[in-house]
Design a protein around this motif. Structure first.
Motif, PDB file in Angstrom:
ATOM      1  N   HIS A 444       0.695  -1.254   0.020  1.00  0.00           N
ATOM      2  CA  HIS A 444      -0.148   0.027   0.072  1.00  0.00           C
ATOM      3  C   HIS A 444       1.008   1.174   0.003  1.00  0.00           C
ATOM      4  N   THR A 460       3.920   0.603   2.985  1.00  0.00           N
ATOM      5  CA  THR A 460       3.848  -0.695   3.742  1.00  0.00           C
ATOM      6  C   THR A 460       4.407  -1.532   2.482  1.00  0.00           C
ATOM      7  N   LEU A 479       9.370  -7.515   9.038  1.00  0.00           N
ATOM      8  CA  LEU A 479       8.800  -6.237   8.731  1.00  0.00           C
ATOM      9  C   LEU A 479       9.210  -5.273   9.333  1.00  0.00           C
ATOM     10  N   ALA A 483      11.977  -2.364   7.847  1.00  0.00           N
ATOM     11  CA  ALA A 483      11.154  -0.821   7.581  1.00  0.00           C
ATOM     12  C   ALA A 483      12.298   0.133   7.599  1.00  0.00           C
ATOM     13  N   LEU A 515       6.711   1.809   6.742  1.00  0.00           N
ATOM     14  CA  LEU A 515       6.035   1.432   8.078  1.00  0.00           C
ATOM     15  C   LEU A 515       6.435  -0.220   8.239  1.00  0.00           C
ATOM     16  N   THR A 517       4.505  -2.336   9.861  1.00  0.00           N
ATOM     17  CA  THR A 517       3.319  -3.105   9.911  1.00  0.00           C
ATOM     18  C   THR A 517       2.439  -2.967   8.803  1.00  0.00           C
ATOM     19  N   GLU A 518       1.641  -4.023   8.428  1.00  0.00           N
ATOM     20  CA  GLU A 518       0.747  -3.888   7.402  1.00  0.00           C
ATOM     21  C   GLU A 518      -0.330  -2.959   7.588  1.00  0.00           C
ATOM     22  N   PHE A 519      -1.129  -2.759   6.431  1.00  0.00           N
ATOM     23  CA  PHE A 519      -2.526  -1.896   6.700  1.00  0.00           C
ATOM     24  C   PHE A 519      -3.381  -3.132   6.590  1.00  0.00           C
ATOM     25  N   GLU A 525      -7.205   0.682   9.177  1.00  0.00           N
ATOM     26  CA  GLU A 525      -6.686   1.308   8.070  1.00  0.00           C
ATOM     27  C   GLU A 525      -7.511   0.955   6.892  1.00  0.00           C
ATOM     28  N   TYR A 541      -0.798   7.610  12.200  1.00  0.00           N
ATOM     29  CA  TYR A 541       0.692   7.802  11.837  1.00  0.00           C
ATOM     30  C   TYR A 541       1.031   9.130  11.618  1.00  0.00           C
TER      31      TYR A 541
END
Length: 556
Positions: A444, A460, A479, A483, A515, A517-519, A525, A541
Protein backbone atom coordinates in the motif's frame (compact mmCIF):
# COMPACT_ATOMS: atom_id res chain seq x y z
CA UNK A 1 -42.18 -16.64 -17.28
CA UNK A 2 -40.76 -13.09 -17.59
CA UNK A 3 -37.68 -12.05 -15.67
CA UNK A 4 -38.38 -11.53 -11.96
CA UNK A 5 -39.18 -7.98 -10.96
CA UNK A 6 -38.25 -8.62 -7.32
CA UNK A 7 -35.69 -10.70 -5.46
CA UNK A 8 -38.59 -12.58 -3.86
CA UNK A 9 -39.28 -14.17 -7.25
CA UNK A 10 -35.69 -14.85 -8.31
CA UNK A 11 -35.07 -18.31 -6.84
CA UNK A 12 -38.32 -19.80 -8.18
CA UNK A 13 -37.75 -18.19 -11.58
CA UNK A 14 -34.18 -19.55 -11.76
CA UNK A 15 -35.29 -23.05 -10.68
CA UNK A 16 -37.93 -23.14 -13.41
CA UNK A 17 -35.58 -21.83 -16.08
CA UNK A 18 -32.34 -23.64 -15.20
CA UNK A 19 -33.67 -26.63 -13.16
CA UNK A 20 -31.00 -29.37 -13.25
CA UNK A 21 -28.04 -27.13 -14.04
CA UNK A 22 -25.46 -26.70 -11.29
CA UNK A 23 -26.12 -23.46 -9.42
CA UNK A 24 -23.34 -23.66 -6.85
CA UNK A 25 -20.25 -25.72 -6.12
CA UNK A 26 -17.86 -25.65 -3.20
CA UNK A 27 -14.89 -27.68 -1.94
CA UNK A 28 -15.26 -30.34 0.75
CA UNK A 29 -11.67 -31.37 1.41
CA UNK A 30 -10.33 -32.89 -1.81
CA UNK A 31 -13.85 -33.42 -3.15
CA UNK A 32 -16.58 -31.12 -4.37
CA UNK A 33 -20.16 -30.62 -3.32
CA UNK A 34 -22.76 -28.99 -5.53
CA UNK A 35 -26.40 -28.02 -5.71
CA UNK A 36 -28.62 -27.71 -8.77
CA UNK A 37 -30.96 -24.80 -9.29
CA UNK A 38 -33.92 -26.98 -8.34
CA UNK A 39 -32.14 -28.14 -5.17
CA UNK A 40 -31.19 -24.57 -4.31
CA UNK A 41 -34.83 -23.52 -4.53
CA UNK A 42 -35.87 -26.40 -2.26
CA UNK A 43 -33.32 -25.40 0.37
CA UNK A 44 -34.26 -21.72 0.14
CA UNK A 45 -37.92 -22.65 0.65
CA UNK A 46 -37.04 -24.78 3.69
CA UNK A 47 -35.14 -21.94 5.34
CA UNK A 48 -37.86 -19.46 4.36
CA UNK A 49 -40.50 -21.60 6.12
CA UNK A 50 -38.27 -21.63 9.18
CA UNK A 51 -38.08 -17.85 9.10
CA UNK A 52 -41.87 -17.61 8.90
CA UNK A 53 -42.15 -20.03 11.85
CA UNK A 54 -39.70 -17.81 13.76
CA UNK A 55 -41.98 -14.83 13.28
CA UNK A 56 -40.28 -13.07 10.35
CA UNK A 57 -42.79 -11.13 8.27
CA UNK A 58 -42.60 -9.09 5.06
CA UNK A 59 -40.67 -5.88 5.66
CA UNK A 60 -38.83 -7.16 8.75
CA UNK A 61 -35.07 -6.57 8.88
CA UNK A 62 -32.93 -9.73 9.06
CA UNK A 63 -29.19 -9.53 9.72
CA UNK A 64 -26.68 -11.80 7.96
CA UNK A 65 -23.24 -12.20 9.56
CA UNK A 66 -21.34 -14.85 7.62
CA UNK A 67 -18.26 -15.51 5.48
CA UNK A 68 -18.59 -16.20 1.75
CA UNK A 69 -20.09 -19.69 1.58
CA UNK A 70 -23.23 -21.36 0.16
CA UNK A 71 -25.20 -20.79 3.36
CA UNK A 72 -24.83 -17.01 2.89
CA UNK A 73 -26.59 -17.30 -0.45
CA UNK A 74 -29.31 -19.62 0.80
CA UNK A 75 -30.13 -17.39 3.74
CA UNK A 76 -30.08 -14.22 1.62
CA UNK A 77 -32.49 -15.70 -0.91
CA UNK A 78 -34.70 -17.10 1.87
CA UNK A 79 -35.00 -13.66 3.45
CA UNK A 80 -36.00 -12.27 0.05
CA UNK A 81 -38.45 -15.14 -0.48
CA UNK A 82 -40.47 -14.20 2.62
CA UNK A 83 -40.44 -10.52 1.65
CA UNK A 84 -38.11 -9.46 4.45
CA UNK A 85 -35.15 -7.08 4.13
CA UNK A 86 -31.62 -8.51 4.33
CA UNK A 87 -29.00 -6.51 6.27
CA UNK A 88 -25.50 -7.88 5.58
CA UNK A 89 -22.89 -7.54 8.34
CA UNK A 90 -19.18 -7.95 7.60
CA UNK A 91 -17.66 -10.92 9.49
CA UNK A 92 -14.63 -8.73 10.23
CA UNK A 93 -16.72 -6.08 11.99
CA UNK A 94 -16.00 -5.31 15.61
CA UNK A 95 -18.69 -5.78 18.25
CA UNK A 96 -19.32 -2.02 18.15
CA UNK A 97 -19.78 -2.03 14.38
CA UNK A 98 -22.09 -5.04 14.54
CA UNK A 99 -24.17 -3.36 17.24
CA UNK A 100 -24.46 -0.18 15.16
CA UNK A 101 -25.65 -1.94 12.00
CA UNK A 102 -28.13 -4.20 13.77
CA UNK A 103 -29.54 -1.47 16.01
CA UNK A 104 -29.74 1.20 13.31
CA UNK A 105 -31.53 -1.18 10.93
CA UNK A 106 -33.82 -2.58 13.64
CA UNK A 107 -32.96 -6.20 12.80
CA UNK A 108 -35.36 -8.71 14.39
CA UNK A 109 -33.43 -11.89 13.52
CA UNK A 110 -29.76 -12.52 12.83
CA UNK A 111 -27.95 -15.38 11.14
CA UNK A 112 -24.51 -15.59 12.77
CA UNK A 113 -22.28 -18.20 11.13
CA UNK A 114 -20.04 -19.31 13.99
CA UNK A 115 -20.12 -19.62 17.76
CA UNK A 116 -17.54 -16.82 17.84
CA UNK A 117 -19.87 -14.56 15.86
CA UNK A 118 -22.71 -15.42 18.22
CA UNK A 119 -20.50 -14.61 21.20
CA UNK A 120 -19.68 -11.21 19.66
CA UNK A 121 -23.38 -10.45 19.37
CA UNK A 122 -24.08 -11.76 22.88
CA UNK A 123 -21.70 -9.14 24.21
CA UNK A 124 -23.84 -6.31 22.80
CA UNK A 125 -27.26 -7.97 22.97
CA UNK A 126 -28.45 -5.57 25.68
CA UNK A 127 -28.16 -2.78 23.09
CA UNK A 128 -30.33 -4.65 20.57
CA UNK A 129 -33.84 -4.72 22.06
CA UNK A 130 -35.47 -5.52 18.71
CA UNK A 131 -33.26 -8.55 18.05
CA UNK A 132 -35.51 -11.46 19.04
CA UNK A 133 -33.67 -14.45 17.55
CA UNK A 134 -30.10 -15.42 16.68
CA UNK A 135 -29.61 -18.38 14.33
CA UNK A 136 -26.19 -20.00 13.98
CA UNK A 137 -24.70 -22.48 11.53
CA UNK A 138 -22.83 -24.34 14.26
CA UNK A 139 -24.07 -24.98 17.81
CA UNK A 140 -23.59 -21.92 20.02
CA UNK A 141 -25.03 -22.45 23.48
CA UNK A 142 -28.70 -21.60 23.66
CA UNK A 143 -28.89 -20.03 20.19
CA UNK A 144 -31.00 -21.66 17.49
CA UNK A 145 -29.09 -23.54 14.79
CA UNK A 146 -29.98 -23.30 11.12
CA UNK A 147 -30.96 -26.98 11.12
CA UNK A 148 -33.29 -26.35 14.07
CA UNK A 149 -34.80 -23.36 12.30
CA UNK A 150 -35.58 -25.54 9.28
CA UNK A 151 -37.09 -28.22 11.56
CA UNK A 152 -39.36 -25.63 13.16
CA UNK A 153 -40.58 -24.63 9.73
CA UNK A 154 -41.40 -28.23 8.87
CA UNK A 155 -43.17 -28.78 12.18
CA UNK A 156 -45.24 -25.58 12.14
CA UNK A 157 -48.95 -26.04 11.59
CA UNK A 158 -49.06 -23.41 8.88
CA UNK A 159 -45.58 -22.64 7.54
CA UNK A 160 -46.94 -21.51 4.20
CA UNK A 161 -44.82 -18.94 2.46
CA UNK A 162 -46.31 -15.63 1.37
CA UNK A 163 -46.85 -15.06 -2.30
CA UNK A 164 -43.45 -14.43 -3.89
CA UNK A 165 -44.29 -10.91 -4.95
CA UNK A 166 -43.27 -7.53 -3.63
CA UNK A 167 -43.81 -4.03 -4.91
CA UNK A 168 -40.71 -3.03 -6.94
CA UNK A 169 -40.20 0.10 -4.84
CA UNK A 170 -40.23 -1.84 -1.55
CA UNK A 171 -36.85 -2.16 0.22
CA UNK A 172 -34.99 -5.34 -0.69
CA UNK A 173 -31.87 -4.81 1.40
CA UNK A 174 -30.10 -2.27 3.57
CA UNK A 175 -26.36 -2.26 2.90
CA UNK A 176 -24.16 -0.27 5.23
CA UNK A 177 -21.36 1.67 3.63
CA UNK A 178 -17.82 0.82 4.62
CA UNK A 179 -17.48 4.01 6.60
CA UNK A 180 -14.23 5.58 5.35
CA UNK A 181 -15.35 8.54 7.46
CA UNK A 182 -17.87 8.50 10.30
CA UNK A 183 -20.24 5.65 11.20
CA UNK A 184 -21.61 3.54 8.35
CA UNK A 185 -24.82 4.73 6.72
CA UNK A 186 -27.51 2.26 5.67
CA UNK A 187 -28.18 2.41 1.93
CA UNK A 188 -31.75 1.33 1.25
CA UNK A 189 -31.87 -0.56 -2.04
CA UNK A 190 -35.20 -1.48 -3.58
CA UNK A 191 -36.23 -4.35 -5.85
CA UNK A 192 -36.40 -1.83 -8.70
CA UNK A 193 -32.76 -0.90 -8.01
CA UNK A 194 -31.71 -4.55 -8.30
CA UNK A 195 -33.68 -5.06 -11.49
CA UNK A 196 -32.08 -2.04 -13.15
CA UNK A 197 -28.55 -3.12 -12.26
CA UNK A 198 -29.10 -6.74 -13.31
CA UNK A 199 -30.56 -5.62 -16.64
CA UNK A 200 -27.60 -3.32 -17.23
CA UNK A 201 -25.00 -5.98 -16.44
CA UNK A 202 -26.68 -8.69 -18.48
CA UNK A 203 -26.57 -6.52 -21.59
CA UNK A 204 -22.77 -6.24 -21.52
CA UNK A 205 -21.50 -9.56 -20.12
CA UNK A 206 -20.81 -12.82 -21.95
CA UNK A 207 -21.73 -14.86 -18.85
CA UNK A 208 -24.25 -17.60 -19.47
CA UNK A 209 -25.19 -21.24 -19.03
CA UNK A 210 -22.17 -23.51 -18.78
CA UNK A 211 -19.89 -20.80 -17.39
CA UNK A 212 -18.13 -20.94 -14.04
CA UNK A 213 -17.69 -17.93 -11.74
CA UNK A 214 -15.02 -18.01 -9.04
CA UNK A 215 -16.09 -16.10 -5.92
CA UNK A 216 -13.75 -15.28 -3.06
CA UNK A 217 -14.89 -11.72 -2.32
CA UNK A 218 -17.05 -11.01 0.77
CA UNK A 219 -20.73 -11.39 -0.05
CA UNK A 220 -21.47 -8.66 2.47
CA UNK A 221 -20.02 -6.30 -0.16
CA UNK A 222 -22.47 -5.33 -2.87
CA UNK A 223 -20.02 -6.06 -5.71
CA UNK A 224 -19.85 -9.77 -4.81
CA UNK A 225 -23.56 -9.95 -4.13
CA UNK A 226 -24.34 -8.55 -7.56
CA UNK A 227 -22.02 -11.17 -9.08
CA UNK A 228 -24.00 -13.82 -7.18
CA UNK A 229 -27.39 -12.65 -8.45
CA UNK A 230 -26.18 -12.18 -12.04
CA UNK A 231 -24.76 -15.70 -12.02
CA UNK A 232 -28.05 -17.21 -10.90
CA UNK A 233 -30.21 -15.23 -13.26
CA UNK A 234 -28.05 -16.25 -16.24
CA UNK A 235 -27.78 -19.91 -15.25
CA UNK A 236 -24.02 -20.17 -14.66
CA UNK A 237 -22.29 -21.92 -11.75
CA UNK A 238 -20.98 -20.03 -8.71
CA UNK A 239 -17.95 -21.60 -7.00
CA UNK A 240 -17.29 -20.52 -3.42
CA UNK A 241 -13.96 -20.16 -1.66
CA UNK A 242 -12.93 -18.62 1.62
CA UNK A 243 -11.40 -15.31 0.63
CA UNK A 244 -7.72 -15.60 1.60
CA UNK A 245 -5.98 -13.78 -1.24
CA UNK A 246 -2.77 -15.78 -0.68
CA UNK A 247 -4.67 -18.96 -1.65
CA UNK A 248 -6.28 -17.59 -4.79
CA UNK A 249 -3.80 -18.94 -7.35
CA UNK A 250 -4.07 -22.49 -6.02
CA UNK A 251 -7.86 -22.21 -5.91
CA UNK A 252 -8.05 -20.90 -9.48
CA UNK A 253 -6.15 -23.98 -10.59
CA UNK A 254 -8.86 -26.18 -9.05
CA UNK A 255 -11.83 -24.15 -10.27
CA UNK A 256 -10.62 -23.19 -13.78
CA UNK A 257 -13.25 -20.41 -14.02
CA UNK A 258 -14.44 -18.69 -17.15
CA UNK A 259 -15.26 -15.53 -15.17
CA UNK A 260 -13.14 -13.95 -12.45
CA UNK A 261 -14.52 -10.99 -10.47
CA UNK A 262 -11.94 -9.41 -8.19
CA UNK A 263 -10.61 -6.25 -6.62
CA UNK A 264 -7.42 -4.70 -8.07
CA UNK A 265 -5.11 -6.09 -5.40
CA UNK A 266 -5.19 -9.60 -6.89
CA UNK A 267 -4.17 -8.35 -10.32
CA UNK A 268 -1.62 -5.91 -8.88
CA UNK A 269 0.09 -8.71 -6.95
CA UNK A 270 0.12 -11.00 -9.98
CA UNK A 271 1.51 -8.24 -12.21
CA UNK A 272 4.22 -7.24 -9.75
CA UNK A 273 5.23 -10.84 -9.17
CA UNK A 274 5.45 -11.81 -12.84
CA UNK A 275 7.15 -8.68 -14.17
CA UNK A 276 9.55 -8.48 -11.26
CA UNK A 277 10.69 -12.07 -11.49
CA UNK A 278 10.93 -11.94 -15.27
CA UNK A 279 13.19 -8.90 -15.01
CA UNK A 280 15.32 -10.50 -12.29
CA UNK A 281 15.78 -13.63 -14.39
CA UNK A 282 16.45 -11.69 -17.58
CA UNK A 283 13.50 -13.43 -19.28
CA UNK A 284 11.57 -11.54 -21.98
CA UNK A 285 8.11 -10.71 -20.77
CA UNK A 286 6.59 -12.44 -23.82
CA UNK A 287 7.66 -15.82 -22.45
CA UNK A 288 5.63 -15.48 -19.28
CA UNK A 289 2.30 -14.54 -20.83
CA UNK A 290 1.03 -18.08 -21.26
CA UNK A 291 2.08 -18.80 -17.70
CA UNK A 292 -0.04 -15.88 -16.50
CA UNK A 293 -3.09 -17.29 -18.25
CA UNK A 294 -2.39 -20.75 -16.81
CA UNK A 295 -1.98 -19.30 -13.31
CA UNK A 296 -5.57 -18.01 -13.51
CA UNK A 297 -6.86 -21.46 -14.40
CA UNK A 298 -6.38 -21.34 -18.17
CA UNK A 299 -10.02 -20.62 -19.09
CA UNK A 300 -10.74 -17.06 -17.99
CA UNK A 301 -12.77 -15.30 -20.67
CA UNK A 302 -13.77 -12.29 -18.58
CA UNK A 303 -12.11 -10.84 -15.51
CA UNK A 304 -13.84 -7.98 -13.74
CA UNK A 305 -12.30 -5.44 -11.41
CA UNK A 306 -14.01 -2.80 -9.34
CA UNK A 307 -14.24 -1.16 -5.90
CA UNK A 308 -10.90 0.66 -6.33
CA UNK A 309 -8.77 2.10 -9.16
CA UNK A 310 -6.30 -0.02 -11.12
CA UNK A 311 -3.38 1.11 -13.27
CA UNK A 312 -3.73 1.17 -17.05
CA UNK A 313 -0.44 -0.72 -17.48
CA UNK A 314 -1.79 -3.70 -15.54
CA UNK A 315 -4.90 -3.91 -17.71
CA UNK A 316 -2.79 -3.73 -20.88
CA UNK A 317 -0.46 -6.44 -19.59
CA UNK A 318 -3.24 -8.91 -18.84
CA UNK A 319 -4.95 -8.18 -22.17
CA UNK A 320 -1.70 -9.08 -23.94
CA UNK A 321 -1.67 -12.31 -21.90
CA UNK A 322 -5.11 -13.19 -23.25
CA UNK A 323 -6.94 -12.38 -20.02
CA UNK A 324 -9.12 -9.30 -20.59
CA UNK A 325 -9.88 -7.43 -17.38
CA UNK A 326 -12.90 -5.16 -17.62
CA UNK A 327 -12.75 -2.27 -15.20
CA UNK A 328 -16.13 -1.20 -13.85
CA UNK A 329 -17.31 1.64 -11.65
CA UNK A 330 -20.13 1.93 -9.17
CA UNK A 331 -20.93 2.33 -5.50
CA UNK A 332 -23.36 1.00 -2.96
CA UNK A 333 -25.67 3.97 -3.54
CA UNK A 334 -25.88 3.06 -7.25
CA UNK A 335 -26.57 -0.64 -6.59
CA UNK A 336 -22.97 -1.46 -7.52
CA UNK A 337 -22.99 -0.21 -11.12
CA UNK A 338 -22.68 3.01 -13.08
CA UNK A 339 -20.29 2.32 -15.95
CA UNK A 340 -18.07 -0.46 -17.25
CA UNK A 341 -15.71 -1.51 -19.96
CA UNK A 342 -17.18 -4.49 -21.77
CA UNK A 343 -16.35 -6.90 -24.60
CA UNK A 344 -16.04 -4.85 -27.76
CA UNK A 345 -16.07 -1.54 -25.89
CA UNK A 346 -12.83 -1.12 -23.95
CA UNK A 347 -10.71 1.93 -23.35
CA UNK A 348 -7.90 1.32 -20.88
CA UNK A 349 -7.51 4.03 -18.29
CA UNK A 350 -11.25 4.64 -18.18
CA UNK A 351 -14.07 2.90 -16.30
CA UNK A 352 -15.99 2.49 -19.53
CA UNK A 353 -19.25 3.93 -20.73
CA UNK A 354 -22.40 4.34 -18.63
CA UNK A 355 -24.30 1.06 -18.60
CA UNK A 356 -27.68 0.76 -20.35
CA UNK A 357 -30.42 2.62 -18.50
CA UNK A 358 -27.95 4.80 -16.56
CA UNK A 359 -27.05 8.43 -17.29
CA UNK A 360 -23.83 10.16 -16.27
CA UNK A 361 -22.84 13.81 -16.38
CA UNK A 362 -20.06 15.89 -14.87
CA UNK A 363 -20.94 18.76 -12.55
CA UNK A 364 -19.24 22.16 -12.83
CA UNK A 365 -16.85 21.28 -10.02
CA UNK A 366 -15.89 18.00 -11.74
CA UNK A 367 -18.03 15.66 -9.61
CA UNK A 368 -19.49 12.60 -11.32
CA UNK A 369 -23.30 12.55 -11.20
CA UNK A 370 -25.44 9.53 -12.09
CA UNK A 371 -29.15 9.00 -12.69
CA UNK A 372 -31.27 5.90 -13.27
CA UNK A 373 -33.42 3.29 -11.56
CA UNK A 374 -30.24 1.91 -10.02
CA UNK A 375 -29.92 4.95 -7.71
CA UNK A 376 -30.81 3.97 -4.15
CA UNK A 377 -33.90 5.09 -2.25
CA UNK A 378 -31.84 6.94 0.35
CA UNK A 379 -30.04 6.45 3.65
CA UNK A 380 -31.98 4.64 6.34
CA UNK A 381 -33.48 7.12 8.81
CA UNK A 382 -31.18 9.90 7.55
CA UNK A 383 -33.15 12.31 5.34
CA UNK A 384 -30.52 15.06 5.59
CA UNK A 385 -27.77 12.82 4.21
CA UNK A 386 -30.16 11.58 1.54
CA UNK A 387 -30.86 15.15 0.38
CA UNK A 388 -27.12 15.76 0.06
CA UNK A 389 -26.58 12.56 -1.93
CA UNK A 390 -29.52 12.88 -4.36
CA UNK A 391 -30.30 16.28 -5.86
CA UNK A 392 -32.99 16.58 -8.53
CA UNK A 393 -32.75 12.85 -9.13
CA UNK A 394 -28.97 12.89 -9.67
CA UNK A 395 -26.72 10.86 -7.37
CA UNK A 396 -23.69 12.89 -6.28
CA UNK A 397 -20.98 10.22 -6.17
CA UNK A 398 -18.24 12.22 -4.46
CA UNK A 399 -15.86 11.15 -7.24
CA UNK A 400 -14.19 13.50 -9.69
CA UNK A 401 -14.18 12.53 -13.33
CA UNK A 402 -14.20 13.35 -17.01
CA UNK A 403 -16.26 12.11 -19.98
CA UNK A 404 -14.50 11.93 -23.34
CA UNK A 405 -16.08 12.53 -26.74
CA UNK A 406 -17.03 8.85 -27.04
CA UNK A 407 -18.72 8.73 -23.66
CA UNK A 408 -15.98 6.90 -21.74
CA UNK A 409 -15.69 7.94 -18.10
CA UNK A 410 -12.40 8.52 -16.34
CA UNK A 411 -12.28 8.80 -12.55
CA UNK A 412 -9.61 11.29 -11.53
CA UNK A 413 -9.99 11.17 -7.75
CA UNK A 414 -12.25 11.67 -4.75
CA UNK A 415 -13.42 15.16 -3.84
CA UNK A 416 -12.62 14.56 -0.19
CA UNK A 417 -9.16 13.12 -1.03
CA UNK A 418 -7.90 16.19 -2.89
CA UNK A 419 -4.66 17.45 -1.41
CA UNK A 420 -4.20 21.22 -1.45
CA UNK A 421 -0.59 22.01 -0.69
CA UNK A 422 0.56 25.09 1.22
CA UNK A 423 1.39 26.60 -2.17
CA UNK A 424 -2.19 26.15 -3.36
CA UNK A 425 -1.53 23.23 -5.73
CA UNK A 426 -4.45 20.79 -6.02
CA UNK A 427 -3.31 17.17 -6.15
CA UNK A 428 -5.25 13.92 -6.55
CA UNK A 429 -3.26 11.09 -4.96
CA UNK A 430 -4.87 8.06 -6.66
CA UNK A 431 -2.72 7.93 -9.80
CA UNK A 432 0.67 8.14 -8.13
CA UNK A 433 -0.45 5.69 -5.44
CA UNK A 434 -1.52 3.23 -8.15
CA UNK A 435 1.87 3.55 -9.85
CA UNK A 436 3.64 2.69 -6.60
CA UNK A 437 1.40 -0.32 -5.95
CA UNK A 438 2.45 -1.84 -9.26
CA UNK A 439 5.76 -2.69 -7.60
CA UNK A 440 6.04 -6.23 -6.28
CA UNK A 441 7.59 -4.83 -3.09
CA UNK A 442 4.81 -2.42 -2.13
CA UNK A 443 1.47 -3.45 -0.65
CA UNK A 444 0.00 0.00 0.00
CA UNK A 445 1.00 3.59 -0.60
CA UNK A 446 -0.78 6.59 0.89
CA UNK A 447 0.08 10.07 -0.39
CA UNK A 448 -0.38 12.90 2.12
CA UNK A 449 0.34 16.61 2.12
CA UNK A 450 -2.77 18.68 2.66
CA UNK A 451 -1.74 22.23 3.69
CA UNK A 452 1.90 21.10 3.67
CA UNK A 453 4.70 22.38 1.40
CA UNK A 454 4.94 19.15 -0.64
CA UNK A 455 3.53 15.59 -0.77
CA UNK A 456 4.96 12.67 1.21
CA UNK A 457 3.98 9.01 1.31
CA UNK A 458 3.53 6.21 3.80
CA UNK A 459 4.56 2.85 2.36
CA UNK A 460 3.80 -0.68 3.55
CA UNK A 461 5.74 -3.66 2.27
CA UNK A 462 4.36 -6.83 0.69
CA UNK A 463 5.64 -9.57 3.02
CA UNK A 464 5.22 -12.32 0.41
CA UNK A 465 7.80 -10.58 -1.77
CA UNK A 466 10.02 -8.65 0.63
CA UNK A 467 10.70 -11.40 3.17
CA UNK A 468 12.13 -13.90 0.62
CA UNK A 469 14.17 -11.04 -0.88
CA UNK A 470 15.53 -10.24 2.58
CA UNK A 471 16.34 -13.90 3.27
CA UNK A 472 18.43 -14.13 0.10
CA UNK A 473 20.50 -11.18 1.31
CA UNK A 474 20.88 -12.25 4.90
CA UNK A 475 18.68 -9.41 6.14
CA UNK A 476 16.22 -9.68 9.04
CA UNK A 477 13.03 -11.51 8.08
CA UNK A 478 10.87 -9.13 10.06
CA UNK A 479 8.86 -6.25 8.60
CA UNK A 480 9.50 -4.05 11.62
CA UNK A 481 13.28 -4.38 11.28
CA UNK A 482 13.26 -4.18 7.49
CA UNK A 483 11.28 -0.93 7.52
CA UNK A 484 14.30 1.00 8.76
CA UNK A 485 16.97 -0.85 6.80
CA UNK A 486 18.86 1.23 4.23
CA UNK A 487 18.67 -1.52 1.60
CA UNK A 488 14.88 -1.53 1.85
CA UNK A 489 14.76 2.24 1.65
CA UNK A 490 16.92 2.11 -1.49
CA UNK A 491 14.56 -0.48 -2.96
CA UNK A 492 11.52 1.74 -2.38
CA UNK A 493 13.36 4.88 -3.49
CA UNK A 494 14.04 3.28 -6.88
CA UNK A 495 10.33 2.51 -7.30
CA UNK A 496 9.42 6.05 -6.23
CA UNK A 497 11.89 7.67 -8.61
CA UNK A 498 10.39 5.75 -11.53
CA UNK A 499 6.85 6.72 -10.54
CA UNK A 500 7.70 10.37 -9.84
CA UNK A 501 9.25 10.77 -13.29
CA UNK A 502 5.77 10.61 -14.81
CA UNK A 503 4.57 13.72 -12.96
CA UNK A 504 5.30 17.42 -12.84
CA UNK A 505 7.65 18.52 -10.00
CA UNK A 506 4.90 19.94 -7.70
CA UNK A 507 3.03 16.63 -7.89
CA UNK A 508 5.98 14.43 -6.96
CA UNK A 509 6.37 12.74 -3.61
CA UNK A 510 9.42 14.31 -1.96
CA UNK A 511 9.91 11.88 0.90
CA UNK A 512 8.46 8.70 2.34
CA UNK A 513 8.40 6.47 5.39
CA UNK A 514 8.31 2.68 5.27
CA UNK A 515 6.04 1.36 7.99
CA UNK A 516 6.90 -1.77 9.91
CA UNK A 517 3.34 -3.10 9.92
CA UNK A 518 0.77 -3.94 7.28
CA UNK A 519 -2.48 -2.04 6.76
CA UNK A 520 -5.42 -4.25 7.64
CA UNK A 521 -9.13 -4.35 8.35
CA UNK A 522 -8.44 -5.30 11.96
CA UNK A 523 -6.01 -2.42 12.30
CA UNK A 524 -8.63 0.00 11.04
CA UNK A 525 -6.69 1.31 8.03
CA UNK A 526 -8.78 -0.66 5.51
CA UNK A 527 -12.51 -1.10 5.15
CA UNK A 528 -13.85 -4.66 4.79
CA UNK A 529 -13.90 -4.07 1.02
CA UNK A 530 -10.21 -3.06 1.23
CA UNK A 531 -10.69 0.65 0.62
CA UNK A 532 -8.21 2.91 2.39
CA UNK A 533 -9.46 4.80 5.42
CA UNK A 534 -7.31 7.86 4.89
CA UNK A 535 -8.53 9.66 7.98
CA UNK A 536 -7.49 6.69 10.13
CA UNK A 537 -4.08 6.52 8.46
CA UNK A 538 -3.50 10.26 8.91
CA UNK A 539 -4.40 10.12 12.58
CA UNK A 540 -2.67 6.84 13.40
CA UNK A 541 0.63 7.82 11.79
CA UNK A 542 0.56 11.57 12.41
CA UNK A 543 3.87 11.46 14.28
CA UNK A 544 5.54 9.66 11.37
CA UNK A 545 4.27 12.26 8.91
CA UNK A 546 5.30 15.13 11.19
CA UNK A 547 8.81 13.67 11.39
CA UNK A 548 9.08 13.56 7.59
CA UNK A 549 8.31 17.26 7.33
CA UNK A 550 10.50 18.15 10.30
CA UNK A 551 13.46 16.56 8.50
CA UNK A 552 13.00 19.06 5.68
CA UNK A 553 12.39 22.14 7.80
CA UNK A 554 14.09 25.18 6.31
CA UNK A 555 15.02 23.43 3.04
CA UNK A 556 12.14 24.77 0.96
Amino acid sequence: MSRPETLAELVDWAAERHAGRVAMRWPAGADWRERSYAELAEEVHAVARGLVAAGVRPGDRVGLLCETRPEWTVFDLAVARVGAVCVPVYPTNSAEECAWVLSDSGARLLFAETAAHAATIAGVRDRLPELATVVTLEPAGTELTLAELVDRGRAASSPALPEAARVPDDPATIVYTSGTTGPPKGCVLTHRNWRCSLDAIERVTTLGEGDTVYLYLPLAHLFARMVQLTTFELGATLVYFGGDISDVVAELGRVRPTHLPSVPRLFEKAYGLVTGRAAAAGVPIERVRELVRAALGGRVREALTGAAPIAKEILEFFAECGVPIYEAYGMTESTAVISANAPGAVRFGTVGRPLPGIEVRIAEDGEVLARGDNVFAGYHDDPAATREAIVDGWLHTGDLGELDADGYLTITGRKKDIIITAGGKNLTPANLENDLRQSRWIAHAVMLGDRRPFPVALITLDPEEVLPWARERGLPEDLGELAGHPDVRALVQEVLDTANARYAPPERIRDFAVLGTEFSVDGGELTPSLKMRRAVVREKYADVVDALYAAHAGKF
